[in-house]
Scaffold this active site. Sequence first.
Site, PDB file in Angstrom:
ATOM      1  N   ASP A  88       0.844  -1.190   0.000  1.00 46.91           N
ATOM      2  CA  ASP A  88       0.000   0.000   0.000  1.00 46.91           C
ATOM      3  C   ASP A  88       0.884   1.247   0.000  1.00 46.91           C
ATOM      4  OD1 ASP A  88       0.704  -0.822   2.721  1.00 46.91           O
ATOM      5  OD2 ASP A  88      -0.543   0.858   3.399  1.00 46.91           O
ATOM      6  N   GLU A  92       0.063  -0.892   5.952  1.00 44.72           N
ATOM      7  CA  GLU A  92       1.183  -0.402   6.767  1.00 44.72           C
ATOM      8  C   GLU A  92       1.181   1.110   6.906  1.00 44.72           C
ATOM      9  OE1 GLU A  92       5.197   1.089   7.765  1.00 44.72           O
ATOM     10  OE2 GLU A  92       4.021   1.465   5.948  1.00 44.72           O
TER      11      GLU A  92
END
Length: 376
Positions: A85, A147
């Site tokens: 991400d 994250e």
Amino acid sequence: MEAKLDLPFDADKMLAGLQRWVECESPTHDAEAVNRMMAMAGRHLALMGATVETIPGRMGFGDCVRARFPHESREKGILVLAHLDTVHPVGTLAQGLPFKRVGDKAYGPGIQDMKGGTYLAVEAIGQLIKAGIPTSKPVTVLLTSDEEVGSPSTRDLIQAEAARHSVVLVPEPARPDGGVVTGRYAIARFNLRTTGRPSHAGARLGEGRSAIREMCKQIIAIEEMTTEACTFSVGLIHGGQWVNCVATHCDAEALSMAKRQEDLDAAVERMLSLKPTGNEVHLQVTRGVTRPVWEPDDKVLALHAQAEALAKRLGFALPHESSGGGSDGNFTGAMGIPTLDGLGIQGALAHTLQEHVQISSMVPRAKLFAGLLQNV
């Protein structure tokens, strides 16, 4: 056995492969976009010979991918821990940060944090497979989806997977001097809401109590709590619905970071004890996700020493440090599992429209990663 480092990495070919990953935009809060990136990476790993599983996402976040490579040993292995991400919304490629190569720099959303390092790690595994060189232990790659917002939906998965391994390698960006990370500061996030009293901003302004005004006062007070021991910042704010209405609600998110756990614990107490500045407004502070402090121990320093020896053979220095800007290495390091972080590509300006990597660092860093996979 001495690690073989003369593998035929090719920076141009690596960059071409990385470009495909970078151009598959995957902002954390767009689960569908993240899943497209996970599918691309999962297929790549499957073609390399890994057994690939897609682990369904939760809490509105995207899926994760776990890839296990075949190995003769059944001992605890090496976990390559990375996220796919990014902080850049879909459309960043078209408006502000297209993939491009300028001299020794390659630009693109998430190229430094951390698609570049993730691709580098996968390429290192692939080169070892092509050369018929076994890794020292079984290798698992875990790719996570959240994250950048503190890993609220994947912390349990990360910790469960790490517990089944003897060492964790994290290809987050290298430090500016090319060094690696052997510790991370503690981080806590907070959600704030102020509640005021609505009124017509034109006809009855004085009757209202603005939630935005109250939040602004709180933000100034929060950021002024910053010291050398602990920082406080507010990075997100949203309030009001109409410009001609005194705002009833305002929401914000704050972050605190400290080098020591006790300093972060004190910061949490200060944040949770904040009070409104007046009797006619209200303030609610709730604690969000937290990353524990990770302090290097003898096992981590021994792991760094192995990496440093490999880097010396490759002709570059490999200093180490504890660092801010938390990663999933916080979790595994705090568990006491030997963890080496910052193994990705050198670059700069992550999370901005100038995010880039140094192309010349790709091959040396890939060789270092391949050496670690043979040695640790």
